[in-house]
Design a protein around this motif. Sequence first.
Motif, PDB file in Angstrom:
ATOM      1  N   THR A 292       0.828  -1.206   0.000  1.00  0.00           N
ATOM      2  CA  THR A 292       0.000   0.000   0.000  1.00  0.00           C
ATOM      3  C   THR A 292       0.862   1.254   0.000  1.00  0.00           C
ATOM      4  O   THR A 292       0.631   2.188  -0.768  1.00  0.00           O
ATOM      5  CB  THR A 292      -0.923   0.007   1.229  1.00  0.00           C
ATOM      6  N   ALA A 293       1.876   1.277   0.855  1.00  0.00           N
ATOM      7  CA  ALA A 293       2.739   2.447   0.963  1.00  0.00           C
ATOM      8  C   ALA A 293       3.581   2.657  -0.292  1.00  0.00           C
ATOM      9  O   ALA A 293       3.872   3.791  -0.679  1.00  0.00           O
ATOM     10  CB  ALA A 293       3.646   2.310   2.178  1.00  0.00           C
ATOM     11  N   GLU A 294       3.963   1.572  -0.937  1.00  0.00           N
ATOM     12  CA  GLU A 294       4.797   1.669  -2.143  1.00  0.00           C
ATOM     13  C   GLU A 294       4.104   2.457  -3.241  1.00  0.00           C
ATOM     14  O   GLU A 294       4.755   3.093  -4.079  1.00  0.00           O
ATOM     15  CB  GLU A 294       5.128   0.262  -2.637  1.00  0.00           C
ATOM     16  N   GLY A 295       2.752   2.407  -3.231  1.00  0.00           N
ATOM     17  CA  GLY A 295       2.011   3.136  -4.251  1.00  0.00           C
ATOM     18  C   GLY A 295       2.352   4.604  -4.309  1.00  0.00           C
ATOM     19  O   GLY A 295       2.150   5.261  -5.345  1.00  0.00           O
ATOM     20  N   LEU A 296       2.879   5.157  -3.216  1.00  0.00           N
ATOM     21  CA  LEU A 296       3.283   6.563  -3.202  1.00  0.00           C
ATOM     22  C   LEU A 296       4.272   6.877  -4.308  1.00  0.00           C
ATOM     23  O   LEU A 296       4.230   7.953  -4.910  1.00  0.00           O
ATOM     24  CB  LEU A 296       3.912   6.892  -1.838  1.00  0.00           C
ATOM     25  N   CYS A 297       5.165   5.940  -4.590  1.00  0.00           N
ATOM     26  CA  CYS A 297       6.255   6.200  -5.534  1.00  0.00           C
ATOM     27  C   CYS A 297       5.787   6.351  -6.970  1.00  0.00           C
ATOM     28  O   CYS A 297       6.231   7.231  -7.690  1.00  0.00           O
ATOM     29  CB  CYS A 297       7.287   5.074  -5.442  1.00  0.00           C
ATOM     30  N   TYR A 298       4.908   5.451  -7.409  1.00  0.00           N
ATOM     31  CA  TYR A 298       4.574   5.468  -8.834  1.00  0.00           C
ATOM     32  C   TYR A 298       3.251   6.150  -9.144  1.00  0.00           C
ATOM     33  O   TYR A 298       2.744   6.037 -10.256  1.00  0.00           O
ATOM     34  CB  TYR A 298       4.617   4.056  -9.423  1.00  0.00           C
ATOM     35  N   LEU A 299       2.700   6.892  -8.177  1.00  0.00           N
ATOM     36  CA  LEU A 299       1.467   7.633  -8.455  1.00  0.00           C
ATOM     37  C   LEU A 299       1.615   8.600  -9.633  1.00  0.00           C
ATOM     38  O   LEU A 299       0.760   8.628 -10.521  1.00  0.00           O
ATOM     39  CB  LEU A 299       1.041   8.408  -7.200  1.00  0.00           C
ATOM     40  N   PRO A 300       2.688   9.419  -9.681  1.00  0.00           N
ATOM     41  CA  PRO A 300       2.819  10.320 -10.832  1.00  0.00           C
ATOM     42  C   PRO A 300       2.899   9.557 -12.151  1.00  0.00           C
ATOM     43  O   PRO A 300       2.386  10.032 -13.167  1.00  0.00           O
ATOM     44  CB  PRO A 300       4.126  11.070 -10.549  1.00  0.00           C
ATOM     45  N   ALA A 301       3.521   8.379 -12.130  1.00  0.00           N
ATOM     46  CA  ALA A 301       3.694   7.618 -13.368  1.00  0.00           C
ATOM     47  C   ALA A 301       2.349   7.211 -13.963  1.00  0.00           C
ATOM     48  O   ALA A 301       2.138   7.311 -15.178  1.00  0.00           O
ATOM     49  CB  ALA A 301       4.562   6.387 -13.111  1.00  0.00           C
ATOM     50  N   TYR A 302       1.422   6.741 -13.140  1.00  0.00           N
ATOM     51  CA  TYR A 302       0.126   6.328 -13.670  1.00  0.00           C
ATOM     52  C   TYR A 302      -0.665   7.519 -14.199  1.00  0.00           C
ATOM     53  O   TYR A 302      -1.370   7.412 -15.205  1.00  0.00           O
ATOM     54  CB  TYR A 302      -0.670   5.580 -12.596  1.00  0.00           C
ATOM     55  N   PHE A 336       9.919   9.967 -15.012  1.00  0.00           N
ATOM     56  CA  PHE A 336      11.152   9.458 -14.416  1.00  0.00           C
ATOM     57  C   PHE A 336      11.696  10.426 -13.369  1.00  0.00           C
ATOM     58  O   PHE A 336      12.073  10.025 -12.260  1.00  0.00           O
ATOM     59  CB  PHE A 336      12.193   9.222 -15.510  1.00  0.00           C
ATOM     60  N   LEU A 337      11.708  11.715 -13.700  1.00  0.00           N
ATOM     61  CA  LEU A 337      12.222  12.716 -12.767  1.00  0.00           C
ATOM     62  C   LEU A 337      11.352  12.819 -11.515  1.00  0.00           C
ATOM     63  O   LEU A 337      11.860  12.884 -10.391  1.00  0.00           O
ATOM     64  CB  LEU A 337      12.299  14.079 -13.466  1.00  0.00           C
ATOM     65  N   LEU A 338      10.041  12.815 -11.690  1.00  0.00           N
ATOM     66  CA  LEU A 338       9.143  12.886 -10.539  1.00  0.00           C
ATOM     67  C   LEU A 338       9.298  11.658  -9.646  1.00  0.00           C
ATOM     68  O   LEU A 338       9.267  11.758  -8.413  1.00  0.00           O
ATOM     69  CB  LEU A 338       7.697  13.016 -11.001  1.00  0.00           C
ATOM     70  N   CYS A 339       9.481  10.495 -10.264  1.00  0.00           N
ATOM     71  CA  CYS A 339       9.572   9.263  -9.486  1.00  0.00           C
ATOM     72  C   CYS A 339      10.894   9.149  -8.740  1.00  0.00           C
ATOM     73  O   CYS A 339      10.955   8.517  -7.677  1.00  0.00           O
ATOM     74  CB  CYS A 339       9.376   8.051 -10.390  1.00  0.00           C
ATOM     75  N   SER A 375      12.617   0.820  -3.099  1.00  0.00           N
ATOM     76  CA  SER A 375      12.702   2.220  -3.522  1.00  0.00           C
ATOM     77  C   SER A 375      13.678   2.423  -4.679  1.00  0.00           C
ATOM     78  O   SER A 375      13.463   3.294  -5.526  1.00  0.00           O
ATOM     79  CB  SER A 375      13.110   3.107  -2.338  1.00  0.00           C
ATOM     80  N   VAL A 376      14.732   1.609  -4.754  1.00  0.00           N
ATOM     81  CA  VAL A 376      15.733   1.794  -5.816  1.00  0.00           C
ATOM     82  C   VAL A 376      15.186   1.441  -7.199  1.00  0.00           C
ATOM     83  O   VAL A 376      15.726   1.895  -8.220  1.00  0.00           O
ATOM     84  CB  VAL A 376      16.991   0.948  -5.530  1.00  0.00           C
TER      85      VAL A 376
END
Length: 462
Positions: A292-302, A336-339, A375-376
Amino acid sequence: MPNQLGRSRLSIMWRLAWPAIIEQVLSTMVSYVDAAMVGALGKTASAAVSVNAAPMWLINGVLAGVATGYAVQVSHAVGAGDDEQAKAVIRQGVLASLFCGLAAFALYRSLAHFLPRWLGAVEPVLGEARSYLKVYTYCLIFEGGSAIFSAILRCMGNTKTPLILNTASNVINVILNFFFIYETRTATFFGNTIVIPGAGMGVTGAALGTVFAWAFAGIVTLLSALRQGDRYAIRKGESFRPDKAIITTAVRLGLPSAAERAMVNIGQVAMTGVVAAIDDGMSLAANNIATTAEGLCYLPAYGIAAASTAMVGQSVGAESKEDARAYGTLAAKLGFLLCIGTSICLFLFAYPLASLFNTDPEVVAEAARMLKIVSVSEPFFALSIIYTGALRGARDVRFPMLVGLIAMWGVRIPLAPLLVFGLKLGLAGVWIAMAADLILRGILCTLRWRGTRWERRAFELE
């Protein structure tokens, strides 16, 4: 002139992307609240929801693939200026949403008693997991409409309506959870004690709140698409009879996308089984929180991927190779930059983020460790998400399917058990294998976009 054109494309891309990004952020924030509300009941409740996550991802992924088949056709029609074709596809989408929603409900309802056991749930998790899934299946009647028509609206360039409707749906879910999950209790506000009614249904109440929220989202999103401005509004008397050409094209575009989601999510089901075998529920709870928390990272990508599909698709409809490539490349750079930024935040604030969803120190610490591991790989995952959206807009739907197959079944599935049981890494082995999977996807999708085969498929229909 080139710089001015680039700024114009960036402006268009951002105008479409920001509502989709905010929608993803708000939806995830609400899911965080949802997870925290269930997590307050303890790790058994969290594990009961977690064990059902993979089958829910599976059907949501299949419905998203179906949505692709219709939404991409709409983007091509809009780009070509063919309003009647766009309206015809929207009408066919109504039939698809009804068929898929009812079929998904019938399938999952028949399997609801068995799936949690197959996924490794044992008592006391098993009973609550079954109860949750049996109620949740009613969501599926409405999820088809929400998936298909949210995608159609975005591919028409309308990303604000899905933002408003899906956000409202998530808020409804949280409000209903507040009353359905907990027992009746008292609270003090400004010195006054009030009684807050509650049904005390636990995880079953969480599922019931989700049903009502999805019903709202599915019905209202469908109605919004049917009334999409004067150019595309569906009027009384227009035919809803099945159109073989549109359905055939939808299958050709949507089936690989649905198959990709299915293969990836079946792999996630297998991973849930691996996680469930590690211990008596702590790893399942930690895995659910970290996911659930990981979703924070790729939100801008979707969000950016939605804009990428729309603009690449409309460029293909307008027969502009230059615009199609420029929009896809621009979207990937932006995502890519946002993520990279969100990945750094995920690593630095892993423990505080995980602690929002559970009060068990052992579960929180384990979830935080998983977030640091993954995260990497998140910037690479962002590239795969955005380029997949661009490739779908360009009719190149088979390649993302192959990437999903190779990365999930060629890397994650064989690697995870080896790391978990062979090298005794526990839950960390699952997440290391996941990171390897995500990095490979990003590399393969980037190489595909930099080539020319997708152009030939988009503009020459090879």
